[in-house]
Design an enzyme around this catalytic site. Structure first.
Site, PDB file in Angstrom:
ATOM      1  CG  LEU A   1      -1.791  -1.342   1.324  1.00  0.00           C
ATOM      2  CD1 LEU A   1      -2.409  -1.453   2.911  1.00  0.00           C
ATOM      3  CD2 LEU A   1      -2.739  -1.486   0.415  1.00  0.00           C
ATOM      4  CG  ASP A   2      -0.085   4.504  -3.264  1.00  0.00           C
ATOM      5  OD1 ASP A   2       1.443   3.486  -3.056  1.00  0.00           O
ATOM      6  OD2 ASP A   2      -0.487   5.064  -2.947  1.00  0.00           O
ATOM      7  CE  LYS A   3       5.600   8.665   4.836  1.00  0.00           C
ATOM      8  NZ  LYS A   3       6.486   9.693   4.908  1.00  0.00           N
TER       9      LYS A   3
ATOM     10  NE  ARG B   1      -2.508   8.277  -4.062  1.00  0.00           N
ATOM     11  CZ  ARG B   1      -1.314   8.801  -4.934  1.00  0.00           C
ATOM     12  NH1 ARG B   1       0.138   8.055  -4.255  1.00  0.00           N
ATOM     13  NH2 ARG B   1      -1.054  10.118  -4.228  1.00  0.00           N
TER      14      ARG B   1
END
Length: 343
Positions: free
Chosen positions: A148-150, A262
């Site tokens: 997962l993105d930060k 996104r």
């Protein structure tokens, strides 16, 4: 190919392309260095701006080489390649001898990399699971089968042995097309999609730098299939004409590309609230909201995205494992502020 080297040292290599030189920069360097580095390593060095041609930084691996070009590679200082265990608290949903399921908070990087060699989920997993984890899936990504993105929160699974790692990796690579793997996210977006339920089928590729992504034509060299299914769960701050200033949506991934949700939501004109990369142009829309929602939205510090559900087949038992996590407090407060807002 003649010997292209003019100079070589531990941290710098200088080459001159001979009269027969042609093709991509990464291919030329891979051949010229004769197996010293893999092509992926060469590509990484180029993308990290460690390569110049005739004194100018080159960041595109596909840049064409011309006879006589002087190519300089400045090797970065070596980093400690082996992450160490760190006592970072984990929100564990389930754990056994094969795997661990947890909720990653926003702000936590998944695996070590440039600028984040410590304080990552990998460091936490090594401490929690023990030193045996360090050899699974590669030195810098032990046990990691997806990411997962930060600044994205949510449910993740990590493997604790090689067999589990292979089995889980295969499931994620298959994107659930032939098995029970399923991933679902909650997001808060600007506006309201015209269709309350829809599918975004738009290939993704790199957008000028190493991390950012963009929708690409299907015939683009780096285009990769990307499919997102979305449903509008709730409309916020509705106008008399039926439109809304924001919406809470649920997304199910048919593929799992970097920044997929996104980019896809921005592509259809509804970027995620708080997204600094794909929603920056919508930031001033917060001024259309009444207080206190305007303050909450304008100060929201990350993309409003939470991986609330993960389902997969257990690598040893074959059991279908299903896990859910409610939206974290910051997203709950964001949604509540929007629910209370009235025009």
């Amino acid at each position: 190919m003649n010997d292209p080297f003019k100079q070589a040292s531990a941290n710098r290599k200088v080459l001159t392309a001979d009269e027969d030189a042609e093709g991509r920069l990464d291919s030329f360097l891979t051949a010229a260095l004769e197996g010293e580095f893999s092509r992926n390593r060469i590509k990484s060095l180029i993308e990290q701006n460690a390569v110049t041609i005739n004194g100018k930084v080159v960041s595109e691996p596909k840049r064409k080489v011309q006879p006589g070009d002087e190519i300089v590679i400045d090797m970065p200082e070596p980093e400690d390649p082996e992450p160490k265990g760190e006592d970072i608290p984990l929100d564990v949903l389930y754990e056994d001898d094969d795997l661990i399921v947890l909720v990653k908070p926003a702000g936590l990087v998944v695996h070590p990399g440039a600028g984040n060699w410590t304080g990552t989920l990998v460091n936490a997993l090594i401490h929690h699971c023990g030193a045996t984890l360090s050899g699974i899936g590669g030195v810098k990504r032990p046990g990691i089968v997806h990411r997962l993105d930060k600044e994205t929160s949510g449910v993740m699974v990590a493997a604790k042995n090689d067999a589990a790692h292979r089995h889980l990796s295969d499931q994620f690579a298959d994107h659930g097309r032939t098995g029970p793997l399923e991933r679902a996210y909650k997001a808060v977006v600007w506006g309201r999609p015209r269709q309350l339920k829809g599918t975004i089928d738009a290939p993704l590729g790199r957008a000028g730098d190493r991390t950012k992504r963009a929708v690409k034509r299907e015939d683009a060299d780096d285009a990769r299939e990307a499919i997102t299914h979305y449903t509008v769960v709730e409309r916020h701050v509705e106008k008399p004409d039926g439109t809304a200033l924001a919406s809470t949506i649920e997304c199910h991934l048919e593929t799992g590309r970097t920044h997929q949700i996104r980019v896809h939501m921005a592509h259809i004109g509804h970027p995620l609230i708080g997204d600094p990369e794909y929603g920056a142009a919508f930031r001033t829309k917060a001024n259309l909201l009444p207080d206190p929602a305007k303050v909450v939205v304008s100060q929201f510090p990350r993309q409003a995205l939470h991986a609330f559900m993960l389902q997969f087949e257990h690598p040893s038992t074959g059991e279908v494992m299903h896990f859910e996590s409610p939206m974290p407090q910051d997203m709950e407060e964001l949604v509540k502020a929007l629910q209370k807002a009235r025009l």
